[in-house]
Design a protein around this motif. Structure first.
Motif, short mmCIF file in Angstrom:
data_model
loop_
_atom_site.label_atom_id
_atom_site.label_comp_id
_atom_site.label_asym_id
_atom_site.label_seq_id
_atom_site.Cartn_x
_atom_site.Cartn_y
_atom_site.Cartn_z
N LYS A 275 66.03 68.64 95.27
CA LYS A 275 67.09 68.49 96.26
C LYS A 275 67.44 67.02 96.47
O LYS A 275 68.62 66.67 96.68
CB LYS A 275 66.65 69.11 97.58
N LEU A 276 66.45 66.16 96.41
CA LEU A 276 66.69 64.72 96.57
C LEU A 276 67.61 64.21 95.46
O LEU A 276 68.59 63.49 95.73
CB LEU A 276 65.37 63.96 96.55
N VAL A 277 67.31 64.59 94.23
CA VAL A 277 68.12 64.16 93.10
C VAL A 277 69.55 64.68 93.22
O VAL A 277 70.52 63.95 93.04
CB VAL A 277 67.47 64.64 91.78
N MET A 278 69.70 65.97 93.56
CA MET A 278 71.03 66.56 93.66
C MET A 278 71.84 65.99 94.81
O MET A 278 73.05 65.79 94.71
CB MET A 278 70.91 68.08 93.79
N GLU A 279 71.17 65.71 95.93
CA GLU A 279 71.88 65.16 97.09
C GLU A 279 72.41 63.76 96.80
O GLU A 279 73.55 63.43 97.11
CB GLU A 279 70.96 65.15 98.31
N HIS A 280 71.57 62.92 96.18
CA HIS A 280 72.01 61.56 95.86
C HIS A 280 73.12 61.59 94.81
O HIS A 280 74.04 60.78 94.84
CB HIS A 280 70.83 60.73 95.36
N SER A 281 73.02 62.53 93.87
CA SER A 281 74.07 62.66 92.87
C SER A 281 75.39 63.08 93.51
O SER A 281 76.46 62.57 93.16
CB SER A 281 73.66 63.68 91.81
N ARG A 282 75.31 63.99 94.49
CA ARG A 282 76.52 64.48 95.15
C ARG A 282 77.14 63.40 96.04
O ARG A 282 78.35 63.16 95.99
CB ARG A 282 76.19 65.71 96.00
N VAL A 283 76.31 62.73 96.84
CA VAL A 283 76.82 61.75 97.79
C VAL A 283 77.40 60.53 97.07
O VAL A 283 78.46 60.01 97.45
CB VAL A 283 75.70 61.32 98.77
N TYR A 284 76.72 60.08 96.01
CA TYR A 284 77.15 58.86 95.34
C TYR A 284 77.92 59.15 94.04
O TYR A 284 78.19 58.23 93.27
CB TYR A 284 75.94 57.97 95.04
N THR A 285 78.27 60.43 93.82
CA THR A 285 79.08 60.86 92.67
C THR A 285 78.62 60.21 91.38
O THR A 285 79.40 59.59 90.65
CB THR A 285 80.57 60.55 92.90
N SER A 286 77.32 60.34 91.11
CA SER A 286 76.76 59.77 89.89
C SER A 286 75.77 60.75 89.28
O SER A 286 74.96 61.36 89.99
CB SER A 286 76.06 58.44 90.20
N PHE A 287 75.84 60.91 87.95
CA PHE A 287 74.87 61.72 87.24
C PHE A 287 73.79 60.87 86.58
O PHE A 287 72.91 61.39 85.90
CB PHE A 287 75.57 62.58 86.18
N LYS A 288 73.86 59.55 86.79
CA LYS A 288 72.83 58.64 86.31
C LYS A 288 72.09 58.07 87.52
O LYS A 288 72.70 57.46 88.39
CB LYS A 288 73.45 57.49 85.50
N LEU A 289 70.80 58.28 87.56
CA LEU A 289 69.98 57.83 88.68
C LEU A 289 68.80 57.02 88.16
O LEU A 289 68.25 57.32 87.10
CB LEU A 289 69.47 59.02 89.49
N CYS A 290 68.42 56.01 88.92
CA CYS A 290 67.24 55.22 88.59
C CYS A 290 66.29 55.25 89.78
O CYS A 290 66.64 54.76 90.86
CB CYS A 290 67.61 53.78 88.23
N VAL A 291 65.12 55.83 89.60
CA VAL A 291 64.12 55.90 90.66
C VAL A 291 63.20 54.71 90.53
O VAL A 291 62.60 54.47 89.47
CB VAL A 291 63.31 57.21 90.56
N THR A 292 63.08 53.93 91.61
CA THR A 292 62.23 52.75 91.60
C THR A 292 61.33 52.79 92.82
O THR A 292 61.54 53.56 93.75
CB THR A 292 63.07 51.47 91.58
N THR A 293 60.29 51.96 92.82
CA THR A 293 59.31 51.99 93.90
C THR A 293 59.61 50.96 94.98
O THR A 293 60.12 49.87 94.69
CB THR A 293 57.89 51.76 93.35
N SER A 294 59.27 51.33 96.22
CA SER A 294 59.41 50.41 97.34
C SER A 294 58.10 49.69 97.65
O SER A 294 58.04 48.87 98.56
CB SER A 294 59.85 51.18 98.59
N THR A 295 57.04 50.00 96.88
CA THR A 295 55.72 49.43 97.14
C THR A 295 55.58 48.07 96.50
O THR A 295 55.90 47.89 95.31
CB THR A 295 54.62 50.37 96.59
N ASP A 296 55.11 47.09 97.27
CA ASP A 296 54.94 45.74 96.75
C ASP A 296 53.91 45.72 95.62
O ASP A 296 52.94 46.46 95.62
CB ASP A 296 54.47 44.80 97.88
N ARG A 297 54.15 44.83 94.65
CA ARG A 297 53.26 44.57 93.53
C ARG A 297 53.03 45.81 92.66
O ARG A 297 52.03 45.91 91.96
CB ARG A 297 51.91 44.03 94.03
N LYS A 298 53.93 46.75 92.70
CA LYS A 298 53.86 47.93 91.84
C LYS A 298 55.11 48.01 90.99
O LYS A 298 56.22 47.75 91.46
CB LYS A 298 53.73 49.21 92.68
N GLN A 299 54.93 48.36 89.71
CA GLN A 299 56.06 48.49 88.80
C GLN A 299 56.30 49.96 88.49
O GLN A 299 55.40 50.67 88.06
CB GLN A 299 55.78 47.72 87.49
N PHE A 300 57.52 50.41 88.72
CA PHE A 300 57.90 51.77 88.35
C PHE A 300 59.42 51.85 88.31
O PHE A 300 60.10 51.50 89.28
CB PHE A 300 57.37 52.80 89.35
#
Length: 405
Positions: A275-300
């Motif tokens: 649901k998170l992926v679909m909601e962000h795709s719908r709201v921001y009209t994009s089928f390309k998404l990049c999931v990144t981390t908000s945690t300091d000193r972590k790479q993802f």
């Protein structure tokens, strides 16, 4: 559709019904299809049933809520590993119009109501150890805006903001540097986590903080993380804890829920990400998404391309009789993950691409997401697991939330 566990007579099936296009791609796998097996195999498609038979055995799969047009069977392909694929037109008998919009903020509002009702009954999702204090009582349980709300906040004002430091001097602050921080009696709820004051945590429920991670003292389950010091300090002192929605549960019973509830929570977690992926795709009209981390000193960084937002998937296996296949609905994606800092040049290019929308999650949630994608990728037929440099996966919706009205 791993072939290692197949018996000689067993037939496995994986089928994807593309509802917007009205056809279904069928993948059959059996050792009986191997070129080393000298026997005639017949595959029959009729009405809602697909059958595989030879001189010794017949296996049939009955597709629930689906009807085939057998004369449209095409694209028949055979693989020496024992895989047979083809495409056939198929429609739902009731000809329903399918909705593909999944409103994630409805789920967030429901979670707010759940916390308000059972706020002192918060447990670890794995072992059932209580996480919040018995005396925990929030005066305010409020939904958070999207994680990147502050990036656009400067456009809301026509003047600079300055604050006195107590010595008569003023200091300018960008709105994008601000964070919403709960006080002692506050709980702020996001899409995949909620924020609470550290004083609300039950004594002895978590291990001493290491590398900003919060772990259950009893089972070592990762419950969340400590917000960075620069923005993780509440107005009344103390730290702010970010608790993962997929790691804790709020139970209406005084006793921790049974094992069935724990198993159901895994489906809830996958549905939450879908649901998170679909909601962000719908709201921001994009089928390309990049999931990144908000945690300091972590790479993802995980780049995801949505290739089918509303796919019906049928899976099953059998070596005899008729088997009824019930579908589940999923969003199918291509994904590629970068976990090491050495490959940051590629991820930097993703973040500069205006056609790619960014989603920021806690590091533990990022790892949970990619684990689900990898596990689901392994259920696909061998030749369908990769597309160029991307992996292929999907995220399932819960049955009760598949087709929201």
């Amino acid at each position: 559709m791993a072939k290692d566990s197949l018996t000689f007579h067993e037939v496995k099936i994986f089928a994807e019904h593309k509802q917007t296009m009205g056809h279904i791609n069928v993948h059959l796998h059996s050792k009986r299809f191997s070129e080393n097996i000298v026997c005639d195999n017949f595959v029959t498609v009729e009405n809602d049933t697909l059958s595989v038979e030879d001189a010794n055995l017949r296996v049939s799969f009955k597709f629930k809520d689906l009807m085939f047009e057998s004369s449209t069977c095409r694209n028949l392909q055979y693989d020496r590993r024992g895989e047979l694929t083809f495409t056939v037109q198929a429609d739902k008998p009731n000809s329903e119009t399918v909705s593909v919009a999944h409103r994630n903020h409805d789920q967030q509002d429901q979670y707010v109501r759940e916390i308000k009702t059972y706020q002192d009954r918060c447990y670890c999702n794995v072992c059932g150890k209580k996480v919040l204090k018995d005396s925990c009582h929030f005066l305010r349980v409020m939904p958070l805006p999207s994680d990147n709300w502050s990036d656009f906040s400067d456009m809301w004002f026509c003047h600079n903001h300055s604050h006195s430091d107590g010595f008569g001097d003023t200091t300018d602050h960008k709105m994008s540097d601000l964070e919403l921080k709960p006080k002692l009696k506050d709980c702020f709820v996001a899409e995949t986590y909620f924020l609470v004051h550290s004083d609300q945590i039950s004594p002895g429920s978590i291990l001493p903080v290491q590398d900003a991670c919060l772990s259950c003292r009893r089972c070592r389950n990762i419950l969340g993380e400590v917000m960075p010091e620069k923005n993780g300090q509440s107005n009344g002192g103390g730290k702010i804890f970010k608790m993962l929605r997929s790691s804790v549960c709020f139970s209406p019973d005084l006793n921790f829920p049974d094992k069935e509830a724990l198993q159901f929570s895994k489906e809830e977690t996958e549905c939450m990400f879908a649901k998170l992926v679909m909601e962000h795709s719908r709201v921001y009209t994009s089928f390309k998404l990049c999931v990144t981390t908000s945690t300091d000193r972590k790479q993802f960084d995980c780049l995801m391309w949505i290739i089918d937002p509303n796919l019906m998937i049928f899976t099953g296996s059998s070596n005899s009789d008729i088997n009824i296949l019930t579908p589940f609905t999923a969003v199918k994606v291509l994904f590629k993950t970068i976990l090491e800092r050495g490959a940051s040049n590629e991820s930097t290019g993703w973040k500069k691409d205006n056609s790619i929308h960014m989603i920021t999650l806690p590091h533990s949630s990022c790892l949970s997401l990619v684990k689900i994608l990898i596990d689901n990728c392994k259920t696909l037929p061998m030749k369908s697991r990769k597309h160029q440099e991307f992996n292929v996966g999907y995220l399932k919706f819960q049955k009760k939330a598949n087709l929201p009205s």
